[in-house]
Design a protein around this motif. Sequence first.
Motif, PDB file in Angstrom:
ATOM      1  N   ARG A 156    -105.944  19.677 -52.796  1.00  0.00           N
ATOM      2  CA  ARG A 156    -106.212  18.245 -52.931  1.00  0.00           C
ATOM      3  C   ARG A 156    -106.582  17.572 -51.622  1.00  0.00           C
ATOM      4  O   ARG A 156    -107.228  16.534 -51.616  1.00  0.00           O
ATOM      5  N   ALA A 157    -106.172  18.145 -50.498  1.00  0.00           N
ATOM      6  CA  ALA A 157    -106.465  17.535 -49.200  1.00  0.00           C
ATOM      7  C   ALA A 157    -107.914  17.776 -48.770  1.00  0.00           C
ATOM      8  O   ALA A 157    -108.447  17.019 -47.960  1.00  0.00           O
ATOM      9  N   HIS A 158    -108.529  18.806 -49.313  1.00  0.00           N
ATOM     10  CA  HIS A 158    -109.877  19.170 -48.847  1.00  0.00           C
ATOM     11  C   HIS A 158    -110.924  19.217 -49.950  1.00  0.00           C
ATOM     12  O   HIS A 158    -112.100  19.440 -49.657  1.00  0.00           O
ATOM     13  N   CYS A 159    -110.531  19.042 -51.179  1.00  0.00           N
ATOM     14  CA  CYS A 159    -111.440  19.179 -52.315  1.00  0.00           C
ATOM     15  C   CYS A 159    -112.460  18.034 -52.350  1.00  0.00           C
ATOM     16  O   CYS A 159    -112.101  16.865 -52.248  1.00  0.00           O
ATOM     17  N   THR A 160    -113.716  18.398 -52.522  1.00  0.00           N
ATOM     18  CA  THR A 160    -114.781  17.406 -52.658  1.00  0.00           C
ATOM     19  C   THR A 160    -114.994  17.121 -54.153  1.00  0.00           C
ATOM     20  O   THR A 160    -114.567  17.904 -55.012  1.00  0.00           O
ATOM     21  N   PRO A 161    -115.680  16.021 -54.468  1.00  0.00           N
ATOM     22  CA  PRO A 161    -115.988  15.764 -55.884  1.00  0.00           C
ATOM     23  C   PRO A 161    -116.772  16.927 -56.526  1.00  0.00           C
ATOM     24  O   PRO A 161    -116.507  17.283 -57.672  1.00  0.00           O
ATOM     25  N   GLN A 162    -117.687  17.517 -55.775  1.00  0.00           N
ATOM     26  CA  GLN A 162    -118.472  18.627 -56.318  1.00  0.00           C
ATOM     27  C   GLN A 162    -117.581  19.842 -56.600  1.00  0.00           C
ATOM     28  O   GLN A 162    -117.738  20.509 -57.633  1.00  0.00           O
ATOM     29  N   GLN A 163    -116.657  20.121 -55.703  1.00  0.00           N
ATOM     30  CA  GLN A 163    -115.727  21.238 -55.921  1.00  0.00           C
ATOM     31  C   GLN A 163    -114.812  20.948 -57.107  1.00  0.00           C
ATOM     32  O   GLN A 163    -114.511  21.849 -57.893  1.00  0.00           O
ATOM     33  N   ALA A 164    -114.376  19.716 -57.236  1.00  0.00           N
ATOM     34  CA  ALA A 164    -113.527  19.343 -58.374  1.00  0.00           C
ATOM     35  C   ALA A 164    -114.289  19.499 -59.678  1.00  0.00           C
ATOM     36  O   ALA A 164    -113.751  20.036 -60.658  1.00  0.00           O
ATOM     37  N   ARG A 165    -115.544  19.059 -59.704  1.00  0.00           N
ATOM     38  CA  ARG A 165    -116.341  19.197 -60.929  1.00  0.00           C
ATOM     39  C   ARG A 165    -116.518  20.663 -61.294  1.00  0.00           C
ATOM     40  O   ARG A 165    -116.368  21.043 -62.465  1.00  0.00           O
ATOM     41  N   ALA A 166    -116.810  21.506 -60.317  1.00  0.00           N
ATOM     42  CA  ALA A 166    -116.980  22.936 -60.586  1.00  0.00           C
ATOM     43  C   ALA A 166    -115.660  23.561 -61.040  1.00  0.00           C
ATOM     44  O   ALA A 166    -115.624  24.347 -62.004  1.00  0.00           O
ATOM     45  N   GLY A 167    -114.571  23.221 -60.358  1.00  0.00           N
ATOM     46  CA  GLY A 167    -113.263  23.755 -60.734  1.00  0.00           C
ATOM     47  C   GLY A 167    -112.850  23.317 -62.127  1.00  0.00           C
ATOM     48  O   GLY A 167    -112.367  24.130 -62.938  1.00  0.00           O
ATOM     49  N   LEU A 168    -113.045  22.046 -62.431  1.00  0.00           N
ATOM     50  CA  LEU A 168    -112.700  21.543 -63.765  1.00  0.00           C
ATOM     51  C   LEU A 168    -113.549  22.215 -64.838  1.00  0.00           C
ATOM     52  O   LEU A 168    -113.042  22.524 -65.926  1.00  0.00           O
ATOM     53  N   ALA A 169    -114.820  22.450 -64.550  1.00  0.00           N
ATOM     54  CA  ALA A 169    -115.674  23.129 -65.534  1.00  0.00           C
ATOM     55  C   ALA A 169    -115.153  24.539 -65.800  1.00  0.00           C
ATOM     56  O   ALA A 169    -115.095  24.987 -66.958  1.00  0.00           O
TER      57      ALA A 169
END
Length: 186
Positions: free
Chosen positions: A80-93
């Motif tokens: 959570r300290a380093h996650c970008t919106p793009q990484q979050a979107r990919a991870g959530l997918a």
Amino acid sequence: MTTRQHKVHTQLGRAAVQIFAANDRMNQILIEHLDPTAWRAKPPGKARTIAAIFTHMHNVRSKWVRLTGPHLKVPPQLNRAHCTPQQARAGLAESAARCAEMLAEALGGGGGRVEKFRRDGWARPWPVGLEMLCYMLSHEAHHRGQVCMLAHQLGFPLPNEVAYGIWNWEKLWKECGSPGGPGYDS
């Protein structure tokens, strides 16, 4: 299991997969339209940032898969300290895809390996059923509400078409590859 029961279970499994896909699409839409400045904006008090909320959602999904369907590929945790919106979107997918596999096995009646829902290591396992899907959806809806409220409180309200758009299930289902919409086998 009778033929009728198998058909109901198969329909239930397919519907659960479609419902969870629409659920994840809501998360994706929020991240897509969120002002980038809001991602790490510090809320007052001890509240999580929006970045922390979305990484938490992904990490909890990964835990559900690890505990409930360990034979499935468990998505890696997000920081959570380093996650970008793009990484979050990919991870959530990715975690949504694994949760969909888990739900299909659990609710599809096909004799899959998912027999109990283990939502956490400390909690008593539940038999698979609609309660599993409802718990998963409730968890995510709670955090989506937090994100919408935090964005607004931090001065980054989501556009009305986004806030109302996450309630347009017909459109969400079509975007997720189910052109018939809710209630229709497609």
